[in-house]
Design a protein around this motif. Sequence first.
Motif, PDB file in Angstrom:
ATOM      1  N   LEU A 115       0.631  -1.244  -0.064  1.00  0.00           N
ATOM      2  CA  LEU A 115       0.155  -0.136  -0.075  1.00  0.00           C
ATOM      3  C   LEU A 115       0.923   1.319  -0.023  1.00  0.00           C
ATOM      4  O   LEU A 115       0.624   2.141  -0.679  1.00  0.00           O
ATOM      5  CB  LEU A 115      -0.842  -0.153   1.255  1.00  0.00           C
ATOM      6  N   GLY A 116       1.841   1.176   0.824  1.00  0.00           N
ATOM      7  CA  GLY A 116       2.928   2.591   0.633  1.00  0.00           C
ATOM      8  C   GLY A 116       3.453   2.787  -0.670  1.00  0.00           C
ATOM      9  O   GLY A 116       3.698   3.751  -1.026  1.00  0.00           O
ATOM     10  N   GLN A 117       3.514   1.763  -1.269  1.00  0.00           N
ATOM     11  CA  GLN A 117       4.234   1.812  -2.560  1.00  0.00           C
ATOM     12  C   GLN A 117       3.233   2.425  -3.682  1.00  0.00           C
ATOM     13  O   GLN A 117       3.624   3.065  -4.578  1.00  0.00           O
ATOM     14  CB  GLN A 117       4.795   0.410  -3.257  1.00  0.00           C
ATOM     15  N   ILE A 118       2.010   1.880  -3.546  1.00  0.00           N
ATOM     16  CA  ILE A 118       0.909   2.598  -4.393  1.00  0.00           C
ATOM     17  C   ILE A 118       0.799   3.975  -4.116  1.00  0.00           C
ATOM     18  O   ILE A 118       0.627   4.915  -5.023  1.00  0.00           O
ATOM     19  CB  ILE A 118      -0.428   1.745  -4.124  1.00  0.00           C
ATOM     20  N   ILE A 119       0.862   4.136  -2.779  1.00  0.00           N
ATOM     21  CA  ILE A 119       0.694   5.845  -2.343  1.00  0.00           C
ATOM     22  C   ILE A 119       1.915   6.640  -3.164  1.00  0.00           C
ATOM     23  O   ILE A 119       1.743   7.750  -3.502  1.00  0.00           O
ATOM     24  CB  ILE A 119       0.611   6.024  -0.937  1.00  0.00           C
ATOM     25  N   ALA A 120       3.043   6.047  -2.777  1.00  0.00           N
ATOM     26  CA  ALA A 120       4.280   6.919  -3.260  1.00  0.00           C
ATOM     27  C   ALA A 120       4.545   6.943  -4.790  1.00  0.00           C
ATOM     28  O   ALA A 120       4.647   7.943  -5.426  1.00  0.00           O
ATOM     29  CB  ALA A 120       5.493   5.802  -2.828  1.00  0.00           C
ATOM     30  N   ASP A 121       3.967   5.791  -5.464  1.00  0.00           N
ATOM     31  CA  ASP A 121       3.772   5.822  -6.942  1.00  0.00           C
ATOM     32  C   ASP A 121       2.742   6.967  -7.576  1.00  0.00           C
ATOM     33  O   ASP A 121       3.063   7.722  -8.377  1.00  0.00           O
ATOM     34  CB  ASP A 121       3.390   4.698  -7.601  1.00  0.00           C
ATOM     35  N   GLY A 122       1.818   7.048  -6.431  1.00  0.00           N
ATOM     36  CA  GLY A 122       0.640   8.026  -6.922  1.00  0.00           C
ATOM     37  C   GLY A 122       1.275   9.534  -6.863  1.00  0.00           C
ATOM     38  O   GLY A 122       0.959  10.314  -7.524  1.00  0.00           O
ATOM     39  N   LEU A 123       1.786   9.547  -5.735  1.00  0.00           N
ATOM     40  CA  LEU A 123       2.505  11.030  -5.608  1.00  0.00           C
ATOM     41  C   LEU A 123       3.578  11.419  -6.519  1.00  0.00           C
ATOM     42  O   LEU A 123       3.602  12.287  -7.197  1.00  0.00           O
ATOM     43  CB  LEU A 123       3.209  11.107  -4.110  1.00  0.00           C
ATOM     44  N   TYR A 124       4.579  10.124  -6.811  1.00  0.00           N
ATOM     45  CA  TYR A 124       5.618  10.506  -7.640  1.00  0.00           C
ATOM     46  C   TYR A 124       5.192  10.738  -9.106  1.00  0.00           C
ATOM     47  O   TYR A 124       5.628  11.667  -9.911  1.00  0.00           O
ATOM     48  CB  TYR A 124       6.508   9.237  -7.700  1.00  0.00           C
ATOM     49  N   SER A 125       4.003  10.175  -9.504  1.00  0.00           N
ATOM     50  CA  SER A 125       3.356  10.410 -10.952  1.00  0.00           C
ATOM     51  C   SER A 125       2.536  11.471 -10.913  1.00  0.00           C
ATOM     52  O   SER A 125       1.960  11.650 -12.024  1.00  0.00           O
ATOM     53  CB  SER A 125       2.710   9.164 -11.312  1.00  0.00           C
ATOM     54  N   GLY A 126       2.318  12.273 -10.016  1.00  0.00           N
ATOM     55  CA  GLY A 126       1.608  13.504  -9.944  1.00  0.00           C
ATOM     56  C   GLY A 126       0.032  13.465  -9.744  1.00  0.00           C
ATOM     57  O   GLY A 126      -0.601  14.182 -10.308  1.00  0.00           O
ATOM     58  N   LYS A 127      -0.315  12.247  -9.204  1.00  0.00           N
ATOM     59  CA  LYS A 127      -1.959  12.050  -9.156  1.00  0.00           C
ATOM     60  C   LYS A 127      -2.502  13.286  -8.273  1.00  0.00           C
ATOM     61  O   LYS A 127      -3.679  13.417  -8.404  1.00  0.00           O
ATOM     62  CB  LYS A 127      -2.047  10.687  -8.641  1.00  0.00           C
ATOM     63  N   VAL A 128      -1.734  13.669  -7.117  1.00  0.00           N
ATOM     64  CA  VAL A 128      -2.404  14.627  -6.555  1.00  0.00           C
ATOM     65  C   VAL A 128      -1.384  15.978  -6.514  1.00  0.00           C
ATOM     66  O   VAL A 128      -0.368  16.071  -6.341  1.00  0.00           O
ATOM     67  CB  VAL A 128      -2.142  14.313  -4.934  1.00  0.00           C
ATOM     68  N   LYS A 129      -2.240  16.747  -7.325  1.00  0.00           N
ATOM     69  CA  LYS A 129      -1.808  18.195  -7.746  1.00  0.00           C
ATOM     70  C   LYS A 129      -1.320  18.863  -6.300  1.00  0.00           C
ATOM     71  O   LYS A 129      -1.937  18.880  -5.377  1.00  0.00           O
ATOM     72  CB  LYS A 129      -2.368  19.026  -8.530  1.00  0.00           C
ATOM     73  N   GLY A 130       0.050  19.617  -6.301  1.00  0.00           N
ATOM     74  CA  GLY A 130       0.376  20.419  -5.330  1.00  0.00           C
ATOM     75  C   GLY A 130       1.121  19.584  -4.198  1.00  0.00           C
ATOM     76  O   GLY A 130       1.084  20.165  -3.063  1.00  0.00           O
ATOM     77  N   CYS A 131       1.218  18.351  -4.565  1.00  0.00           N
ATOM     78  CA  CYS A 131       1.939  17.651  -3.505  1.00  0.00           C
ATOM     79  C   CYS A 131       3.041  16.849  -3.905  1.00  0.00           C
ATOM     80  O   CYS A 131       3.012  16.487  -5.121  1.00  0.00           O
ATOM     81  CB  CYS A 131       0.966  16.517  -2.836  1.00  0.00           C
ATOM     82  N   ARG A 132       4.174  16.683  -3.178  1.00  0.00           N
ATOM     83  CA  ARG A 132       5.234  15.940  -3.746  1.00  0.00           C
ATOM     84  C   ARG A 132       5.662  14.908  -2.344  1.00  0.00           C
ATOM     85  O   ARG A 132       5.586  15.241  -1.448  1.00  0.00           O
ATOM     86  CB  ARG A 132       6.566  16.599  -4.177  1.00  0.00           C
ATOM     87  N   LEU A 133       6.288  13.799  -2.909  1.00  0.00           N
ATOM     88  CA  LEU A 133       6.611  12.960  -1.997  1.00  0.00           C
ATOM     89  C   LEU A 133       8.248  13.320  -1.385  1.00  0.00           C
ATOM     90  O   LEU A 133       8.948  13.496  -2.257  1.00  0.00           O
ATOM     91  CB  LEU A 133       6.988  11.618  -2.665  1.00  0.00           C
ATOM     92  N   GLU A 134       8.246  13.249  -0.177  1.00  0.00           N
ATOM     93  CA  GLU A 134       9.582  14.157   0.436  1.00  0.00           C
ATOM     94  C   GLU A 134      10.435  13.091   0.993  1.00  0.00           C
ATOM     95  O   GLU A 134      11.553  12.956   0.951  1.00  0.00           O
ATOM     96  CB  GLU A 134       9.115  15.106   1.565  1.00  0.00           C
ATOM     97  N   GLY A 135       9.501  12.007   1.743  1.00  0.00           N
ATOM     98  CA  GLY A 135      10.520  10.737   2.345  1.00  0.00           C
ATOM     99  C   GLY A 135       9.581   9.700   2.689  1.00  0.00           C
ATOM    100  O   GLY A 135       8.554   9.698   2.862  1.00  0.00           O
ATOM    101  N   VAL A 136      10.244   8.627   2.955  1.00  0.00           N
ATOM    102  CA  VAL A 136       9.565   7.212   3.400  1.00  0.00           C
ATOM    103  C   VAL A 136      10.308   6.880   4.570  1.00  0.00           C
ATOM    104  O   VAL A 136      11.530   7.141   4.816  1.00  0.00           O
ATOM    105  CB  VAL A 136       9.587   6.384   2.237  1.00  0.00           C
ATOM    106  N   MET A 137       9.589   5.976   5.392  1.00  0.00           N
ATOM    107  CA  MET A 137      10.035   5.366   6.549  1.00  0.00           C
ATOM    108  C   MET A 137       9.574   3.713   6.553  1.00  0.00           C
ATOM    109  O   MET A 137       8.229   3.814   6.529  1.00  0.00           O
ATOM    110  CB  MET A 137       9.831   6.214   7.710  1.00  0.00           C
ATOM    111  N   ASP A 138      10.338   2.937   7.028  1.00  0.00           N
ATOM    112  CA  ASP A 138       9.865   1.626   7.231  1.00  0.00           C
ATOM    113  C   ASP A 138      10.901   0.881   8.417  1.00  0.00           C
ATOM    114  O   ASP A 138      11.952   1.205   8.395  1.00  0.00           O
ATOM    115  CB  ASP A 138       9.937   0.977   6.001  1.00  0.00           C
ATOM    116  N   GLY A 139      10.359   0.024   9.044  1.00  0.00           N
ATOM    117  CA  GLY A 139      11.319  -0.961   9.949  1.00  0.00           C
ATOM    118  C   GLY A 139      12.320  -1.721   9.180  1.00  0.00           C
ATOM    119  O   GLY A 139      13.386  -1.930   9.728  1.00  0.00           O
ATOM    120  N   ASN A 140      12.017  -1.867   7.938  1.00  0.00           N
ATOM    121  CA  ASN A 140      12.861  -2.623   7.240  1.00  0.00           C
ATOM    122  C   ASN A 140      13.655  -1.689   6.140  1.00  0.00           C
ATOM    123  O   ASN A 140      13.305  -1.125   5.341  1.00  0.00           O
ATOM    124  CB  ASN A 140      12.284  -3.636   6.189  1.00  0.00           C
ATOM    125  N   GLU A 141      14.960  -1.256   6.721  1.00  0.00           N
ATOM    126  CA  GLU A 141      15.556  -0.380   6.116  1.00  0.00           C
ATOM    127  C   GLU A 141      16.014  -0.356   4.580  1.00  0.00           C
ATOM    128  O   GLU A 141      16.048   0.383   3.882  1.00  0.00           O
ATOM    129  CB  GLU A 141      17.142  -0.030   7.101  1.00  0.00           C
TER     130      GLU A 141
END
Length: 260
Positions: A12-38
Amino acid sequence: MKKVCILGCEWLGQIIADGLYSGKVKGCRLEGVMDGNEIAAEEVACKFQCRACVNIEELMALKPDYVVEAATADAVKTCAIAVLSGNAEFICLSVGAFYDDKFRGQAAATALQHGTKVHLASGVLGGFDFMTAAAMYGQVETVLVSRKHPSDSPKCPPGLTELPDRYQASVEDAYRMSPGHLNIGIAVGLACGDFKNTQLVIEPVAQDEYTGFAIHMKGDFGKTEMYFQQGCDGHEIHGPVMAAWSALALLERLTSPISF
Protein backbone atom coordinates in the motif's frame (compact mmCIF):
# COMPACT_ATOMS: atom_id res chain seq x y z
CA MET A 1 3.89 22.58 -2.89
CA LYS A 2 2.95 20.43 0.12
CA LYS A 3 5.51 17.90 1.32
CA VAL A 4 4.27 14.37 2.03
CA CYS A 5 6.02 11.52 3.84
CA ILE A 6 4.91 7.90 4.06
CA LEU A 7 5.15 5.44 6.96
CA GLY A 8 5.35 1.92 5.55
CA CYS A 9 6.98 0.75 2.34
CA GLU A 10 5.07 -2.43 1.59
CA TRP A 11 2.34 -2.83 -1.02
CA LEU A 12 0.00 0.00 0.00
CA GLY A 13 2.83 2.40 0.80
CA GLN A 14 4.30 1.82 -2.64
CA ILE A 15 0.95 2.53 -4.34
CA ILE A 16 0.73 5.82 -2.46
CA ALA A 17 4.35 6.66 -3.25
CA ASP A 18 3.79 5.92 -6.94
CA GLY A 19 0.66 8.07 -6.98
CA LEU A 20 2.52 11.03 -5.51
CA TYR A 21 5.58 10.51 -7.70
CA SER A 22 3.47 10.34 -10.86
CA GLY A 23 1.58 13.54 -10.01
CA LYS A 24 -1.83 12.08 -9.15
CA VAL A 25 -2.21 14.69 -6.41
CA LYS A 26 -1.53 18.16 -7.73
CA GLY A 27 0.27 20.41 -5.28
CA CYS A 28 1.90 17.54 -3.36
CA ARG A 29 5.30 15.95 -3.65
CA LEU A 30 6.78 12.88 -2.02
CA GLU A 31 9.50 13.98 0.40
CA GLY A 32 10.44 10.84 2.30
CA VAL A 33 9.55 7.31 3.39
CA MET A 34 10.14 5.28 6.52
CA ASP A 35 9.93 1.57 7.27
CA GLY A 36 11.18 -0.81 9.93
CA ASN A 37 12.92 -2.63 7.10
CA GLU A 38 15.69 -0.20 6.14
CA ILE A 39 16.41 -2.04 2.88
CA ALA A 40 12.77 -1.73 1.82
CA ALA A 41 12.80 1.97 2.64
CA GLU A 42 15.98 2.51 0.61
CA GLU A 43 14.52 0.65 -2.38
CA VAL A 44 11.31 2.67 -2.36
CA ALA A 45 13.18 5.94 -1.86
CA CYS A 46 15.47 5.14 -4.78
CA LYS A 47 12.55 4.18 -7.02
CA PHE A 48 10.53 7.29 -6.25
CA GLN A 49 13.40 9.74 -5.74
CA CYS A 50 12.87 10.74 -2.14
CA ARG A 51 14.61 10.34 1.24
CA ALA A 52 14.72 7.05 3.15
CA CYS A 53 14.43 7.48 6.93
CA VAL A 54 15.22 5.03 9.70
CA ASN A 55 13.11 6.58 12.45
CA ILE A 56 10.31 9.08 13.02
CA GLU A 57 12.71 11.80 14.18
CA GLU A 58 14.58 11.65 10.90
CA LEU A 59 11.31 11.66 8.97
CA MET A 60 9.97 14.70 10.83
CA ALA A 61 13.26 16.52 10.23
CA LEU A 62 12.12 16.70 6.59
CA LYS A 63 9.33 19.02 7.85
CA PRO A 64 6.44 17.32 6.05
CA ASP A 65 3.03 18.91 5.81
CA TYR A 66 1.37 15.49 5.77
CA VAL A 67 2.46 12.07 6.95
CA VAL A 68 0.53 9.13 5.51
CA GLU A 69 0.54 5.88 7.49
CA ALA A 70 0.36 2.66 5.45
CA ALA A 71 1.85 0.29 8.00
CA THR A 72 0.15 -1.08 11.15
CA ALA A 73 -1.83 0.05 14.17
CA ASP A 74 1.34 -0.32 16.23
CA ALA A 75 3.11 2.10 13.87
CA VAL A 76 0.26 4.56 14.34
CA LYS A 77 0.58 4.41 18.11
CA THR A 78 4.36 4.72 17.93
CA CYS A 79 4.51 7.65 15.51
CA ALA A 80 1.27 9.65 15.62
CA ILE A 81 2.15 11.86 18.60
CA ALA A 82 5.54 12.80 17.10
CA VAL A 83 3.85 13.67 13.80
CA LEU A 84 1.09 15.77 15.36
CA SER A 85 3.46 17.59 17.72
CA GLY A 86 5.80 18.19 14.77
CA ASN A 87 3.23 20.41 13.04
CA ALA A 88 2.22 17.85 10.42
CA GLU A 89 -1.20 16.43 9.61
CA PHE A 90 -1.51 12.66 10.08
CA ILE A 91 -3.38 10.53 7.53
CA CYS A 92 -4.16 7.09 8.91
CA LEU A 93 -5.07 3.85 7.14
CA SER A 94 -4.76 1.59 10.20
CA VAL A 95 -7.86 3.08 11.78
CA GLY A 96 -8.08 0.25 14.30
CA ALA A 97 -5.47 2.03 16.41
CA PHE A 98 -8.17 4.52 17.38
CA TYR A 99 -10.27 1.83 19.04
CA ASP A 100 -8.00 2.45 22.04
CA ASP A 101 -9.76 5.16 24.09
CA LYS A 102 -6.59 6.25 25.87
CA PHE A 103 -4.58 6.60 22.68
CA ARG A 104 -7.46 8.33 20.88
CA GLY A 105 -7.67 10.88 23.66
CA GLN A 106 -3.92 11.41 23.68
CA ALA A 107 -3.84 11.93 19.90
CA ALA A 108 -6.77 14.36 20.07
CA ALA A 109 -5.16 16.37 22.87
CA THR A 110 -1.86 16.58 21.00
CA ALA A 111 -3.57 17.67 17.80
CA LEU A 112 -5.52 20.38 19.62
CA GLN A 113 -2.39 21.61 21.38
CA HIS A 114 -0.39 21.93 18.16
CA GLY A 115 -3.16 22.94 15.75
CA THR A 116 -2.84 19.76 13.70
CA LYS A 117 -5.29 17.00 12.78
CA VAL A 118 -5.67 13.28 12.34
CA HIS A 119 -7.45 12.32 9.13
CA LEU A 120 -8.90 8.81 8.95
CA ALA A 121 -8.76 7.55 5.38
CA SER A 122 -11.94 5.85 4.18
CA GLY A 123 -10.05 2.74 3.06
CA VAL A 124 -12.01 0.28 0.94
CA LEU A 125 -15.38 1.73 1.97
CA GLY A 126 -17.25 4.97 1.41
CA GLY A 127 -20.24 6.80 2.82
CA PHE A 128 -18.66 7.82 6.12
CA ASP A 129 -19.99 11.35 5.78
CA PHE A 130 -23.53 10.00 5.51
CA MET A 131 -23.08 7.49 8.34
CA THR A 132 -21.83 10.26 10.64
CA ALA A 133 -24.70 12.56 9.67
CA ALA A 134 -27.28 9.81 10.22
CA ALA A 135 -25.84 8.98 13.66
CA MET A 136 -25.88 12.66 14.61
CA TYR A 137 -29.54 12.88 13.55
CA GLY A 138 -30.71 10.02 15.75
CA GLN A 139 -30.50 6.36 16.68
CA VAL A 140 -29.02 4.03 14.06
CA GLU A 141 -28.46 0.31 13.61
CA THR A 142 -25.57 -0.60 11.33
CA VAL A 143 -24.36 -3.90 9.91
CA LEU A 144 -21.11 -4.13 7.95
CA VAL A 145 -20.85 -7.22 5.75
CA SER A 146 -17.45 -8.38 4.50
CA ARG A 147 -17.61 -10.88 1.63
CA LYS A 148 -14.30 -12.70 1.17
CA HIS A 149 -12.95 -15.82 -0.49
CA PRO A 150 -12.62 -18.78 1.90
CA SER A 151 -9.36 -19.02 3.79
CA ASP A 152 -8.29 -22.11 1.84
CA SER A 153 -8.84 -20.38 -1.51
CA PRO A 154 -5.80 -19.25 -3.53
CA LYS A 155 -7.69 -16.00 -4.12
CA CYS A 156 -7.78 -15.17 -0.40
CA PRO A 157 -5.03 -12.62 0.38
CA PRO A 158 -2.49 -14.01 2.89
CA GLY A 159 -3.40 -11.44 5.51
CA LEU A 160 -7.06 -12.49 5.53
CA THR A 161 -6.62 -16.25 5.84
CA GLU A 162 -6.80 -16.02 9.62
CA LEU A 163 -10.33 -14.59 9.50
CA PRO A 164 -13.21 -17.08 9.80
CA ASP A 165 -15.24 -17.76 6.67
CA ARG A 166 -18.49 -17.15 8.54
CA TYR A 167 -18.73 -14.87 11.54
CA GLN A 168 -21.05 -12.35 13.19
CA ALA A 169 -20.35 -10.16 16.20
CA SER A 170 -20.09 -6.55 17.26
CA VAL A 171 -17.18 -4.71 15.65
CA GLU A 172 -15.75 -4.43 19.17
CA ASP A 173 -15.61 -8.22 19.59
CA ALA A 174 -14.50 -8.75 15.99
CA TYR A 175 -11.59 -6.34 16.34
CA ARG A 176 -10.46 -8.07 19.51
CA MET A 177 -10.50 -11.34 17.56
CA SER A 178 -8.30 -9.99 14.76
CA PRO A 179 -6.99 -6.46 15.43
CA GLY A 180 -4.64 -6.48 12.46
CA HIS A 181 -7.24 -6.96 9.74
CA LEU A 182 -10.50 -5.30 10.74
CA ASN A 183 -9.76 -1.60 10.47
CA ILE A 184 -12.94 -1.21 8.43
CA GLY A 185 -15.06 -2.36 11.36
CA ILE A 186 -13.53 0.21 13.71
CA ALA A 187 -13.89 2.90 11.05
CA VAL A 188 -17.62 2.19 10.74
CA GLY A 189 -17.95 2.07 14.52
CA LEU A 190 -16.25 5.45 14.85
CA ALA A 191 -18.52 6.94 12.17
CA CYS A 192 -21.62 5.61 13.94
CA GLY A 193 -20.29 6.47 17.39
CA ASP A 194 -20.83 2.94 18.67
CA PHE A 195 -18.52 -0.11 18.65
CA LYS A 196 -20.78 -2.45 20.62
CA ASN A 197 -23.99 -2.03 18.62
CA THR A 198 -22.40 -1.87 15.17
CA GLN A 199 -22.33 -5.40 13.79
CA LEU A 200 -19.79 -7.10 11.53
CA VAL A 201 -20.74 -10.09 9.39
CA ILE A 202 -18.16 -12.13 7.45
CA GLU A 203 -19.45 -14.42 4.72
CA PRO A 204 -17.70 -16.40 1.97
CA VAL A 205 -18.07 -15.96 -1.78
CA ALA A 206 -17.61 -18.53 -4.53
CA GLN A 207 -14.41 -18.66 -6.59
CA ASP A 208 -16.09 -16.87 -9.52
CA GLU A 209 -17.71 -14.15 -7.39
CA TYR A 210 -16.28 -10.75 -6.53
CA THR A 211 -15.32 -9.91 -2.99
CA GLY A 212 -16.63 -6.73 -1.46
CA PHE A 213 -18.42 -5.02 1.39
CA ALA A 214 -21.97 -3.95 2.17
CA ILE A 215 -23.30 -1.52 4.74
CA HIS A 216 -26.90 -1.88 5.91
CA MET A 217 -28.05 1.04 8.01
CA LYS A 218 -31.43 2.03 9.40
CA GLY A 219 -32.59 4.44 12.05
CA ASP A 220 -34.48 7.65 12.70
CA PHE A 221 -33.15 9.06 9.40
CA GLY A 222 -34.66 6.21 7.36
CA LYS A 223 -32.76 3.39 5.68
CA THR A 224 -29.77 3.02 3.38
CA GLU A 225 -27.75 0.23 1.82
CA MET A 226 -24.31 0.65 0.24
CA TYR A 227 -22.41 -2.02 -1.63
CA PHE A 228 -18.76 -1.97 -2.70
CA GLN A 229 -17.61 -4.59 -5.21
CA GLN A 230 -13.88 -5.15 -5.56
CA GLY A 231 -13.04 -5.33 -9.25
CA CYS A 232 -15.00 -5.80 -12.46
CA ASP A 233 -14.90 -7.97 -15.58
CA GLY A 234 -11.31 -8.21 -16.76
CA HIS A 235 -9.97 -6.30 -13.78
CA GLU A 236 -9.83 -8.19 -10.50
CA ILE A 237 -8.79 -6.54 -7.25
CA HIS A 238 -7.52 -8.60 -4.34
CA GLY A 239 -7.04 -7.10 -0.92
CA PRO A 240 -7.19 -3.46 0.17
CA VAL A 241 -5.88 -1.77 -2.99
CA MET A 242 -8.51 0.97 -2.77
CA ALA A 243 -7.30 1.82 0.73
CA ALA A 244 -4.13 3.27 -0.78
CA TRP A 245 -6.11 5.22 -3.34
CA SER A 246 -8.38 6.53 -0.60
CA ALA A 247 -5.31 8.08 1.04
CA LEU A 248 -4.39 9.79 -2.23
CA ALA A 249 -7.97 11.00 -2.67
CA LEU A 250 -7.91 12.36 0.88
CA LEU A 251 -4.72 14.28 0.12
CA GLU A 252 -6.44 15.65 -2.97
CA ARG A 253 -9.37 16.89 -0.87
CA LEU A 254 -7.12 18.42 1.77
CA THR A 255 -5.00 20.35 -0.72
CA SER A 256 -7.58 21.29 -3.36
CA PRO A 257 -9.25 24.73 -3.24
CA ILE A 258 -12.61 23.06 -3.99
CA SER A 259 -13.40 19.63 -2.59
CA PHE A 260 -16.09 17.34 -1.25
